[in-house]
Write an enzyme that holds these catalytic residues in place. Sequence first.
Site, PDB file in Angstrom:
ATOM      1  N   SER A   1      47.078  21.925   7.123  1.00 31.80           N
ATOM      2  CA  SER A   1      48.030  23.371   7.321  1.00 31.80           C
ATOM      3  C   SER A   1      48.302  23.852   5.790  1.00 31.80           C
ATOM      4  CB  SER A   1      49.290  23.504   8.190  1.00 31.80           C
ATOM      5  OG  SER A   1      49.668  22.750   7.602  1.00 31.80           O
TER       6      SER A   1
ATOM      7  N   HIS B   1      45.705  24.898  13.471  1.00 30.89           N
ATOM      8  CA  HIS B   1      45.241  26.506  12.586  1.00 30.89           C
ATOM      9  C   HIS B   1      43.628  26.308  13.097  1.00 30.89           C
ATOM     10  CE1 HIS B   1      48.251  27.266  10.721  1.00 30.89           C
ATOM     11  NE2 HIS B   1      48.961  25.966  10.386  1.00 30.89           N
TER      12      HIS B   1
ATOM     13  N   LYS C   1      48.749  31.724  16.185  1.00 29.76           N
ATOM     14  CA  LYS C   1      48.503  31.568  14.445  1.00 29.76           C
ATOM     15  C   LYS C   1      47.001  32.697  14.617  1.00 29.76           C
ATOM     16  CE  LYS C   1      50.646  26.731  13.419  1.00 29.76           C
ATOM     17  NZ  LYS C   1      51.967  27.054  13.288  1.00 29.76           N
TER      18      LYS C   1
HETATM   19  C1  LIG Z   1      48.686  21.232  12.803  1.00 25.41           C
HETATM   20  C2  LIG Z   1      49.775  22.399  12.939  1.00 25.41           C
HETATM   21  N1  LIG Z   1      50.299  21.513  13.583  1.00 25.41           N
HETATM   22  C3  LIG Z   1      51.412  22.006  14.722  1.00 25.41           C
HETATM   23  C4  LIG Z   1      52.170  23.648  14.668  1.00 25.41           C
HETATM   24  C5  LIG Z   1      53.426  23.792  15.493  1.00 25.41           C
HETATM   25  O1  LIG Z   1      53.108  25.024  16.050  1.00 25.41           O
HETATM   26  P1  LIG Z   1      53.736  26.405  16.551  1.00 25.41           P
HETATM   27  O2  LIG Z   1      54.080  26.790  15.539  1.00 25.41           O
HETATM   28  O3  LIG Z   1      53.195  26.753  17.441  1.00 25.41           O
HETATM   29  O4  LIG Z   1      54.910  25.247  17.001  1.00 25.41           O
HETATM   30  C6  LIG Z   1      51.953  24.272  13.486  1.00 25.41           C
HETATM   31  C7  LIG Z   1      52.494  24.589  12.683  1.00 25.41           C
HETATM   32  O5  LIG Z   1      52.285  25.483  11.358  1.00 25.41           O
HETATM   33  C8  LIG Z   1      50.562  23.537  12.276  1.00 25.41           C
HETATM   34  O6  LIG Z   1      50.293  23.489  11.122  1.00 25.41           O
END
Ligand SMILES: Cc1ncc(COP(=O)(O)O)c(C=O)c1O
Length: 395
Positions: free
Chosen positions: A184, A212, A242
């Site tokens: 990310s 993502h 997302k």
């Molecule tokens: C790689 C990754 N895993 C998990 C998450 C967390 O996801 P959520 O926003 O659905 O809690 C994110 C969010 O930024 C992320 O980038």
Amino acid sequence: MKRDPEAFLHEELKNLYDANLNWVIRHLEGASQAHTKVDGKEVLMLNTNNYLGLATHPKVRKAALDAIEKYGVGAGAVPVIAGTFDLTKKFEEHLAKFKEVEAALIAQTGFAVNQGVIPQLVGKEDYIISDELNHGSIIDGVRLTRAKRGVYKHNNMEELEKQLKIADSDNARRILVITDGVFSMDGDMAPLDKIVEKCEEYGAMIYVDDCHGEGMLGKGRGIVSHFGLQGKVHIEGGSLSKGFGVFGGAVAGSKALIDFIRNKSRSYLLSTAHPPAIVAAADAAISVIETEPQHVEKLWENTEYFRGKVQDLGFNTGNSCTPIIPLIIGEPAKAQNLADLLYREENIFTTPIVFPMVARELSRIRVQMNALLTREDLDYALNSIEKVGKKLNII
Ligand SMILES: Cc1ncc(COP(=O)(O)O)c(C=O)c1O
């Protein structure tokens, strides 16, 4: 001495403010999409995860409203205690079909998936191998286990192999290899095909966090579909917040995996089920991705155009190969100034990413493409980034 129970809060906050490491939270007065209003002014938004613009898609909104009419707002309890909605079952079946796996389940968030699932997969007789740039929620999930741990340099397959050999010679009962699908902060991708190849050799479980990648890769289905690895990746963790434009987390995999998680994951067992409007909206979002391919296509058209032009301006976009495009500046203050001037003078909303999220010398602003941006929007943004970049002697 009498303790001041809250003194540490003030001290720690002061340290954050003094080091310029505190977060400033802006307030959206409209949807999280290309054009919106933030703290009273119209802005061009280049930092939403709503990659496809589905958060405001008419079919997605309507599904949410219809579900509220029928079911009300709250779910009332955790699923194992007071049941789940029929529409949740329908959604989970739809998601499984979309992800081309046997089964899927909806979880609170992508974050909660990593907290709830990872600690159930391994114990102290086992070994976890993790990419050094994995998301914080994976790192926390790993910390909740008693497994031995190895970390490999980002996307480095030789190091992964070394770790697999160590785990193997340690006679680990199970080996779990975990990676983000799309990273990310950098917008690059895990070489999942190579990871699968190596893991198959050692009989390791493969866990990809595709938060993502969904909505973006593999015609919206995610990184497993992108690489054609259906059936070879054991656990796909995801987010509905997302690319799907809604809210929540999800897991996809074999029927056995999903049954196991329903019975073992503490974040699934101990936290209230999703509101029906959210489930219905997520279901509609998947239908939109299936029937309206133009959103994913537009996202990629915007991505290729913007990345090419911003590189022509002299910006370093690192290894980005997805709609997440970092402009790597180096000095933290410069990255912060770039984001600040873009916001104040050009009405462009981007995010500065500095230590501790990335190494100090890799400070950046992170730009994210979305399908609702027009060519005119992109040219405006590029022009502004050039102007401010020159003013700050970045380019
Ligand atoms: C790689 C990754 N895993 C998990 C998450 C967390 O996801 P959520 O926003 O659905 O809690 C994110 C969010 O930024 C992320 O980038």
